[in-house]
Design a protein around this motif. Structure first.
Motif, short mmCIF file in Angstrom:
data_model
loop_
_atom_site.label_atom_id
_atom_site.label_comp_id
_atom_site.label_asym_id
_atom_site.label_seq_id
_atom_site.Cartn_x
_atom_site.Cartn_y
_atom_site.Cartn_z
N LEU A 70 3.45 31.32 56.95
CA LEU A 70 3.69 31.54 58.35
C LEU A 70 2.05 30.79 59.59
N ALA A 71 2.63 29.80 60.38
CA ALA A 71 1.47 29.43 60.79
C ALA A 71 1.16 30.38 61.88
N GLN A 72 0.03 30.48 62.06
CA GLN A 72 -1.17 31.01 63.35
C GLN A 72 -0.35 31.36 64.38
N HIS A 73 -0.34 31.75 65.54
CA HIS A 73 -0.58 31.85 66.77
C HIS A 73 -1.11 30.40 67.19
N PRO A 74 -0.40 29.07 68.14
CA PRO A 74 -1.45 28.05 68.42
C PRO A 74 -1.92 28.33 69.22
N GLY A 75 -1.87 29.27 70.26
CA GLY A 75 -2.84 29.88 71.15
C GLY A 75 -2.87 29.20 72.51
N ASP A 76 -1.16 28.37 72.66
CA ASP A 76 -1.46 28.37 73.60
C ASP A 76 0.70 27.43 74.51
N PHE A 77 0.92 27.67 75.10
CA PHE A 77 2.11 28.07 74.72
C PHE A 77 3.09 26.46 74.78
N GLU A 78 2.27 25.72 75.42
CA GLU A 78 3.06 24.56 75.23
C GLU A 78 2.94 23.84 73.86
N GLN A 79 2.39 24.71 72.67
CA GLN A 79 2.27 23.81 71.18
C GLN A 79 3.46 24.43 70.19
N TYR A 80 4.46 25.57 70.98
CA TYR A 80 5.29 26.70 70.34
C TYR A 80 6.13 25.13 69.97
N ALA A 81 6.68 24.68 70.93
CA ALA A 81 7.83 24.08 70.17
C ALA A 81 7.33 22.75 68.44
N ASP A 82 6.40 22.71 68.79
CA ASP A 82 5.57 22.15 67.55
C ASP A 82 4.88 23.12 66.59
N ALA A 83 4.63 23.36 66.97
CA ALA A 83 4.43 25.03 65.55
C ALA A 83 5.68 24.97 64.95
N ILE A 84 6.87 25.74 65.37
CA ILE A 84 8.44 25.67 65.34
C ILE A 84 8.08 25.28 64.56
N VAL A 85 8.63 23.59 65.23
CA VAL A 85 8.80 22.00 63.98
C VAL A 85 8.50 21.86 62.87
N THR A 86 7.36 22.26 63.07
CA THR A 86 6.17 21.68 61.60
C THR A 86 6.34 22.53 60.23
N TYR A 87 7.36 24.10 61.16
CA TYR A 87 7.26 25.17 60.36
C TYR A 87 8.63 24.84 59.47
N LEU A 88 9.72 24.67 60.40
CA LEU A 88 10.89 24.34 59.66
C LEU A 88 10.61 23.30 58.32
N ASN A 89 10.05 22.08 59.24
CA ASN A 89 10.04 20.70 57.97
C ASN A 89 9.43 21.95 56.88
N ASP A 90 8.35 21.93 56.93
CA ASP A 90 7.34 22.38 55.62
C ASP A 90 7.76 23.01 54.73
N SER A 91 8.53 24.13 55.29
CA SER A 91 9.66 25.68 55.05
C SER A 91 11.31 25.49 54.27
N HIS A 92 11.75 24.26 54.42
CA HIS A 92 12.42 23.51 54.05
C HIS A 92 13.79 24.29 55.05
N GLY A 93 13.40 24.23 56.20
CA GLY A 93 14.13 25.25 57.16
C GLY A 93 14.17 26.72 57.01
N ASP A 94 13.48 27.56 56.64
CA ASP A 94 13.09 28.52 56.54
C ASP A 94 13.71 29.45 57.35
N GLU A 95 14.55 29.98 57.68
CA GLU A 95 14.61 30.68 58.66
C GLU A 95 14.69 32.16 59.08
N ASP A 96 14.36 32.74 57.83
CA ASP A 96 13.74 34.10 57.27
C ASP A 96 12.42 34.23 58.21
#
Length: 423
Positions: A70-96
């Protein structure tokens, strides 16, 4: 011959069994102890069969996937969307895993803040999420965003961000459906900001039926302490946006009553169709309702409301009893005007006389005289109304009757003393 026949039958049975189970050694032993026929037409002994292993299909070895951390908290709220998209690509869409990550960040407040819904009508569900920044910097006004993440072939990407480059405070999903009956899916959500005593909510409705997410509310529809919903208000089979609320939590706002605003889809945007106020026992609101009925051409209704404002002593005043006299005098003037619009000159004259007899020194005694004299002279209601407008502009006290009722209520201008739009 009987021995040979029996021996041959036994050998045949053993041969069949051995071919199925693999027992060549046992079969050879049996054959050595079995009598064989002579050359005079007797069957010769069969050579022992060679056992052959039957091949079995082998399942390919399954590779155990390595969970993506699981990705660490990005610290800056403006980075949330990028971190979410990156995790979904790295995990092949692991919604859980995504839900666990957002919960770890304290970015999800409700179970329904992460959904898979077909928002863009492409037949494949998108990930819709409402995320917030748990930082205490904004106090009760949590900043957040409504995100739509889509998958194009093998990659996830951000399809929509409600906040964009601005702040979206306290976001919440309302409904995702074909809300206006146009055959496309719309997404309704809200943003709420609270001040010292009042919270205001803005409702947004977006759709991507054209390929891009478009705002259908012209920048949002706002009301204080609102309960938004979608209801078929007029029975035409299409739901309207219903905004119910509108009060302000401050004494300085004046007397309060809740209202219902109905917004309908006109093919391009949601526009105000109707406003319906809750019943109130305040005299002030009775006069406002009479004014509105007059402007809408509902003259009979205006007559009934002005008459109740004059005659009903049970109606409440907001600050002091003097309001009752002022509002009753104004109502008599407006009732005079309404009767003339109805063509009931006798009732108009009787109401004017009633005003002059009850409050001869009131500013509206002067207003009704200006109006009546101009009407008698020219026989034209519009010209008489224009004379009243000039008088009101020169005498600011004419507006005080309806202007001092708190900042949460409508203003009143000299032009409104006798509205020209009536003619």
């Amino acid at each position: 011959m009987k021995i040979v026949a029996k021996s041959f039958l036994l050998v045949s049975m053993l041969l069949t069994r051995c071919l199925l189970a693999g027992c060549a050694a046992d079969l050879g032993q049996v054959l050595q102890n079995t009598p064989v026929a002579t050359a005079t037409g007797q069957a010769a002994a069969l050579p022992p069969p060679t056992a052959t292993a039957t091949p079995q299909p082998t399942a390919p070895a399954e590779e155990s996937p390595t969970p993506v951390p699981l990705a660490q908290h990005p610290g800056d709220f403006e980075q949330y969307a990028d971190a979410i998209v990156t995790y979904l690509n790295d995990s092949h869409g692991d919604e859980d895993g995504l839900r666990a990550m957002l919960e770890k960040w304290e970015a999800l407040r409700r179970v329904t803040d992460l959904l898979r819904v077909d928002v863009d009508d492409d037949g494949a569900g998108e990930l819709v999420m409402v995320v917030v920044d748990p930082s205490p910097d904004y106090g009760i006004n949590l900043r957040g965003d409504v995100l739509v993440v889509d998958k194009d072939e093998q990659r996830y990407s951000l399809a929509y961000s409600a906040a964009g480059q601005s702040l979206l405070l306290d976001p919440a999903l309302i409904e995702i459906d074909d809300l206006n009956g146009d055959g496309h899916t719309e997404m309704a959500f809200s943003s709420t900001s609270c001040g010292a005593h009042t919270c205001f909510t803005t409702v947004y409705i977006v759709a991507s039926g054209t390929g891009e997410y478009q705002d259908l509310t012209s920048g949002g529809i706002e009301m204080s302490y609102v309960e938004p919903s979608f209801v078929d208000w007029d029975g035409d089979g299409v739901r309207e946006l219903i905004m119910y609320g509108g009060t302000i939590g401050s004494v300085g706002a004046g007397p309060q009553r809740e209202r219902t605003e109905v917004y309908e889809w006109d093919g391009m945007a949601y526009v105000l169709l109707e406003t319906v106020y809750d019943y109130s026992n305040y005299l002030y609101f009775k006069v406002l309702d009479a004014n509105q009925a007059l402007l809408e051409g509902e003259y009979e209704g205006a007559v009934a409301l002005y008459r109740e404002a004059i005659d009903n002593p049970e109606l409440d005043v907001w600050m002091e009893e003097g309001e009752r006299v002022e509002l009753a005098t104004f109502s008599r003037y407006r009732l005079t005007l309404t009767y003339l619009l109805l063509g009931e000159a006798a009732s108009a004259q009787a109401t004017r006389d009633e005003l002059l007899g009850a409050q001869p020194d009131n500013i509206y005694a002067q207003v009704v005289n200006v109006f009546w004299e101009a009407y008698e002279r020219d026989g034209d209601l519009k010209m008489a109304c224009e004379q009243v407008g000039k008088f009101a502009a020169a005498h600011p006290e004419t507006v005080e009757v309806l202007v001092d009722n708190g900042y949460g209520n409508p203003t009143f201008t000299p032009e409104e003393v006798c509205p020209i739009e009536l003619f």
